[in-house]
Write an enzyme that holds these catalytic residues in place. Structure first.
Site, PDB file in Angstrom:
ATOM      1  N   LYS A 182      -6.434   5.171   9.223  1.00  0.00           N
ATOM      2  CA  LYS A 182      -7.751   5.508   8.666  1.00  0.00           C
ATOM      3  C   LYS A 182      -8.717   5.813   9.828  1.00  0.00           C
ATOM      4  CE  LYS A 182      -7.401   2.446   4.474  1.00  0.00           C
ATOM      5  NZ  LYS A 182      -8.127   1.549   3.792  1.00  0.00           N
TER       6      LYS A 182
ATOM      7  N   ARG B  12       0.796  -1.274   0.180  1.00  0.00           N
ATOM      8  CA  ARG B  12      -0.124   0.016  -0.018  1.00  0.00           C
ATOM      9  C   ARG B  12       1.019   1.151   0.034  1.00  0.00           C
ATOM     10  NH1 ARG B  12      -4.162   0.653   4.905  1.00  0.00           N
ATOM     11  NH2 ARG B  12      -2.178   1.139   6.090  1.00  0.00           N
TER      12      ARG B  12
ATOM     13  N   SER C 236     -12.378  -4.957   1.668  1.00  0.00           N
ATOM     14  CA  SER C 236     -12.670  -4.286   3.252  1.00  0.00           C
ATOM     15  C   SER C 236     -14.270  -4.464   3.353  1.00  0.00           C
ATOM     16  CB  SER C 236     -12.126  -3.100   3.082  1.00  0.00           C
ATOM     17  OG  SER C 236     -10.700  -2.893   2.919  1.00  0.00           O
TER      18      SER C 236
END
Length: 225
Positions: A153, A55, A124
């Site tokens: 997040k 990521r 997700s």
């Protein structure tokens, strides 16, 4: 899961199989404290990480491609699959094992049409409804959270271990718990019924990455089937 090396032009011969989700490392440059990403991932692999997701939210496509190629070669040397976050094009270009998609990314069903059946697709899910939709859309596994909350997040609502357990009871797919997972609470994620835990700072921000992962791996062995 084993996959072939990418051929010229980035096309690889891939054979999809469900990997070992137990210790799922998610990369984040913000956790590295100035250390090179490849060095940190290598230490994690030496400790026993079973799956790596690349990521890189702020990198350019060219930077992602170059770094993903290096990570693919590194993961291959440990026989560990590499998943690319969000980017189908990067996954296909480097011959990665698959992609992981968030709720705001390309829909899973569309990604499946593009990638075909040989790639893994993770989705997700923050509640049972999203988990059910992912199953119906052709996902291979679920990333569910945030289990303990997360600094990476901040807008994601906390799921908790009870919420994770409710998804695991109805899952129909492998489930990976994510969000605030560390060596100290990893056992709680597995006890809730998850097949593994996706860990970011709980591995990459630690001063001794290899030892941290080995501690998690010892707990993981308690849940081995």
């Amino acid at each position: 899961m084993e996959s072939g090396e990418p051929e010229a032009g980035g096309k690889g011969v891939l054979m999809k199989a469900q990997p070992d989700y137990s210790i799922y490392l998610v990369t984040d440059d913000g956790c590295l404290q100035g250390r090179p990403l490849l060095n940190c991932v290598r230490e994690a692999l030496e400790g026993g990480v079973t799956l790596v997701q690349y990521r890189a939210k702020t990198a350019s496509s060219a930077e992602m491609y170059a770094e993903a190629l290096q990570l693919k070669a590194l993961c291959d040397s440990f026989n560990v699959p590499l998943i690319i976050n969000d980017r189908l094009d990067i996954a296909m270009a480097v011959g990665a094992a698959g992609v992981h998609l968030g709720q705001d990314d390309l829909p899973c069903a569309v990604a499946r049409r593009i990638l075909g059946e040989e790639y893994l697709i993770g989705v997700s899910a923050h509640n049972p409804a999203e988990a059910k939709a992912a199953l119906q859309s052709g996902a291979d596994y679920l990333g569910c959270g945030a289990v303990f909350g997360t600094a990476t997040k901040a807008d994601v609502k906390k799921l908790g271990t009870d919420g994770l357990a409710s998804i695991c009871r109805e899952k129909g797919l492998p489930v990976v718990g994510i969000g605030g997972v560390t060596a100290d609470n990893y056992r709680e994620v597995r006890a809730a019924g998850a097949d593994g835990a996706a860990i970011v700072s709980g591995i990459l921000a630690q001063p001794d990455i290899r030892t941290t992962v080995r501690a998690i791996a010892r707990v993981s062995q308690e849940f081995a089937k």
